[in-house]
Design a protein around this motif. Sequence first.
Motif, short mmCIF file in Angstrom:
data_model
loop_
_atom_site.label_atom_id
_atom_site.label_comp_id
_atom_site.label_asym_id
_atom_site.label_seq_id
_atom_site.Cartn_x
_atom_site.Cartn_y
_atom_site.Cartn_z
N GLY A 1 78.38 -1.07 56.08
CA GLY A 1 77.38 -0.43 56.01
C GLY A 1 77.38 0.63 57.29
N HIS A 2 76.61 1.94 57.11
CA HIS A 2 76.73 2.80 58.17
C HIS A 2 75.74 3.76 57.75
CE1 HIS A 2 79.48 4.32 54.75
NE2 HIS A 2 78.86 5.52 54.88
N ILE A 3 75.55 4.78 58.97
CA ILE A 3 74.86 5.99 58.88
C ILE A 3 75.66 7.20 59.11
CG2 ILE A 3 74.00 5.99 61.08
CD1 ILE A 3 71.15 6.99 59.70
N HIS A 4 75.76 8.09 58.37
CA HIS A 4 76.53 9.30 58.83
C HIS A 4 76.15 9.96 59.98
CE1 HIS A 4 79.22 9.07 55.43
NE2 HIS A 4 78.21 8.74 54.71
N LYS A 5 77.00 10.23 60.96
CA LYS A 5 76.77 11.02 62.17
C LYS A 5 76.10 12.03 62.13
CE LYS A 5 79.93 8.84 65.18
NZ LYS A 5 81.30 8.70 65.84
N ALA B 1 73.86 14.35 53.22
CA ALA B 1 73.80 13.61 52.12
C ALA B 1 75.04 12.80 51.48
CB ALA B 1 72.92 14.41 50.90
N GLU B 2 74.75 12.15 50.61
CA GLU B 2 75.77 11.63 49.89
C GLU B 2 75.42 11.24 48.55
OE1 GLU B 2 77.73 8.30 52.13
OE2 GLU B 2 79.52 8.35 50.52
N TRP B 3 76.32 11.21 47.43
CA TRP B 3 76.13 10.92 46.13
C TRP B 3 76.82 9.62 45.76
CZ3 TRP B 3 72.51 12.15 42.50
CH2 TRP B 3 72.01 13.16 42.60
N TYR B 4 76.21 8.63 44.88
CA TYR B 4 76.93 7.42 44.76
C TYR B 4 76.85 7.37 43.28
CZ TYR B 4 77.79 4.54 48.82
OH TYR B 4 78.24 4.13 50.13
N LEU B 5 78.20 7.05 42.49
CA LEU B 5 78.01 6.70 41.09
C LEU B 5 78.67 5.46 40.80
CD1 LEU B 5 78.03 7.65 38.10
CD2 LEU B 5 80.51 8.71 38.68
N ALA C 1 70.63 5.10 56.29
CA ALA C 1 71.83 4.32 56.14
C ALA C 1 72.27 3.69 55.00
CB ALA C 1 71.58 3.23 57.43
N HIS C 2 73.49 3.28 54.65
CA HIS C 2 73.64 2.46 53.41
C HIS C 2 74.65 1.51 53.24
CE1 HIS C 2 75.42 6.74 53.85
NE2 HIS C 2 76.53 5.93 53.51
N ARG C 3 74.26 0.38 52.65
CA ARG C 3 75.23 -0.72 52.34
C ARG C 3 75.17 -1.00 51.01
NH1 ARG C 3 74.48 -6.06 55.78
NH2 ARG C 3 75.97 -5.31 57.25
NI NI Z 1 78.23 7.09 53.23
#
Ligand code: NI
Length: 179
Positions: free
Chosen positions: A88-92, A96-100, A134-136
């Motif tokens: 898990g992290h947050i981007h510095k 944004a980010e896309w997940y598929l 943040a995402h995990r």
């Molecule tokens: Ni990420």
Amino acid sequence: MDPFSLRLNLNSGDVKGNNLIVESKTLFDLRYSIQNQKALTKLLKNKKDIEVYTVSTCEPGHTAAHLTIHVTRLKPGKIGEEFFFTKGHIHKKPTAEWYLGISGTGLLLLWNKNKHLVLPFSRGDLIYIPPGWAHRTINVGDEDLVFLSCHRSDAGYDYDFVVEKGAPKRILASDKELF
Ligand code: NI
Ligand code: 6PG
């Protein structure tokens, strides 16, 4: 730079091509994020280490002009009652980010200063992670959870944020209402 292509097998989740770097994370790498240290010691008894996930990355360039993609393969398993998860992290940079989702059954835990969300995440789910969240990812199934992600190449990673503050939610076998 010339255009190029990679090949992603949508059934197996295997990705092939030049320009790909594969990294793996193990239980040892996750040790500071694991609450049940007794269960961790038990899992690692008689084993050197256990691989939890691999990330195949293609980063064509390092600047804001480029887009990086990754394919993560997260194994099924539990440490005590807690399902296997990514660090898990947050981007510095607030990017944004896309997940598929490609295969398997998972959850995506997303959080910012004010709230957290747990979204179901499996094949065909396209999830938009806005800047500053943040995402995990958590594998709650019996098979590998495979997913693709894409973000700006200069996003950077802050992992300490998650290790030091902890994630707002742990996903346990008893959290049946979530999956
Ligand atoms: Ni990420
Ligand atoms: C990213 C994505 C994703 C993630 C992996 C591994 O920004 O690159 O969120 O590819 O990195 O699923 O998770 P950790 O980076 O948290 O170990």
